[in-house]
Design a protein around this motif. Structure first.
Motif, PDB file in Angstrom:
ATOM      1  N   LYS A   8       0.803  -1.222   0.000  1.00  0.00           N
ATOM      2  CA  LYS A   8       0.000   0.000   0.000  1.00  0.00           C
ATOM      3  C   LYS A   8       0.836   1.273   0.000  1.00  0.00           C
ATOM      4  CE  LYS A   8      -4.103  -2.093   2.089  1.00  0.00           C
ATOM      5  NZ  LYS A   8      -5.079  -2.050   3.197  1.00  0.00           N
ATOM      6  N   GLY A   9       1.922   1.279   0.718  1.00  0.00           N
ATOM      7  CA  GLY A   9       2.738   2.494   0.792  1.00  0.00           C
ATOM      8  C   GLY A   9       3.454   2.838  -0.489  1.00  0.00           C
ATOM      9  N   GLU A  12       0.466   4.799  -3.932  1.00  0.00           N
ATOM     10  CA  GLU A  12      -0.374   5.984  -3.832  1.00  0.00           C
ATOM     11  C   GLU A  12      -0.406   6.718  -5.175  1.00  0.00           C
ATOM     12  OE1 GLU A  12       0.811   8.435  -0.606  1.00  0.00           O
ATOM     13  OE2 GLU A  12       0.569   6.868   0.908  1.00  0.00           O
ATOM     14  N   GLY A  13      -1.612   7.118  -5.578  1.00  0.00           N
ATOM     15  CA  GLY A  13      -1.763   7.837  -6.827  1.00  0.00           C
ATOM     16  C   GLY A  13      -1.795   6.965  -8.057  1.00  0.00           C
ATOM     17  N   GLU A  17      -4.087   1.866  -5.807  1.00  0.00           N
ATOM     18  CA  GLU A  17      -4.042   2.560  -4.521  1.00  0.00           C
ATOM     19  C   GLU A  17      -4.920   1.914  -3.455  1.00  0.00           C
ATOM     20  OE1 GLU A  17      -4.329   7.104  -2.727  1.00  0.00           O
ATOM     21  OE2 GLU A  17      -4.629   6.726  -4.861  1.00  0.00           O
TER      22      GLU A  17
END
Length: 260
Positions: A8-9, A12-13, A17
């Motif tokens: 998950k980290g 992002e974007g 996501e």
């Protein structure tokens, strides 16, 4: 079968996501183009069900590039597709997954009537016998806020519409090829279903016919012979659907009786 483990980290974007673990369907072997055709055909089979109902697994096509980290084999790119997580599918339907133990049998009378009939007709349309609406084989059972049950189908590579070389029907069935359709829906008299219930589903299939056909006509990467064969296969289904006598003879009279 492969599964992407999304960190998950690191996403992002991006399209990933909100994802966690996603099933990735890929071609089984290299070298022969027909393996990619199977992947595209199964992807479109999921899309056909999306056309018929939003309560179905969403899929997304992909072009996957494979790199051998040892450097021994060449890099190559193939078609694949991603399948929505089952919990997310259930959440979209305002429902939750129902855990189902192998060997148990569900009383199909408990299933939402119109949805169950639609699934039975869909499985017949694609020539799929590799499923069970009682044992939940290749079905995901979900329950909505009103406690209504639906069995959502998945895994269509043994269907006649995909027509993979490795697919064979179960020996207990009266067919010798997956291209032969065989109805595995439940018998109307045991399910408290009326003629009007079936007519509503038949009309729904008729209304969605051109949208379903356009999926195959417009799919990038699909060979012309495959498109033509598939549309002819669907024509056979719609020819049956347009004649109540044929619906009775080839489908409803071949139904599966519930064991009491």
């Amino acid at each position: 079968p492969l599964r992407l483990n999304v960190v998950k980290g690191e996403v992002e974007g991006t399209l990933f996501e909100v994802q966690d673990k996603i099933k990735l369907v890929v071609a089984c072997k290299l070298g022969q183009d027909y393996w990619e055709q199977y992947v595209l055909a199964e992807y479109l089979t999921y899309r056909m069900l999306n056309v018929l109902t939003p309560i179905s697994f969403r899929v997304r096509p992909a072009r996957v590039t494979y790199v051998d980290s040892s450097g021994e084999d060449d890099t190559f790119t193939r078609y694949a597709f991603l399948i929505e997580d089952d919990s997310e599918m259930a959440e979209r339907a305002n429902a939750i997954k129902v855990d189902w133990q192998e060997g148990r049998q569900l009383n199909p009378v408990l299933l939402v009537k119109d949805y169950a009939i639609m699934v039975e007709f869909f499985q017949y349309m694609i020539g799929n016998t590799d499923w069970s609406g009682a044992e939940m084989h290749n079905m995901e059972l979900i329950r909505d806020a009103d406690q209504l049950l639906r069995a959502v189908p998945f895994d269509f590579d043994f269907s006649g519409i995909v027509d993979s070389r490795y697919a064979v029907p179960d020996r207990s069935l009266p067919i010798r090829s997956v291209r032969q359709r065989h109805f595995r829906g439940f018998c109307p008299d045991q399910m408290n279903r009326s003629e009007a219930d079936y007519q509503a589903v038949i009309q729904h299939f008729q209304d969605k016919k051109e949208e379903i056909y356009d999926l195959w006509r417009n799919q990038e990467g699909l060979e012309e012979d495959r498109i033509e064969d598939t549309l002819e296969y669907l024509d056979e289904f719609y020819k049956i659907l347009g004649d109540q006598g044929r619906v009775d003879r080839y489908m409803l009279e071949q139904c599966v009786r519930i064991r009491r």
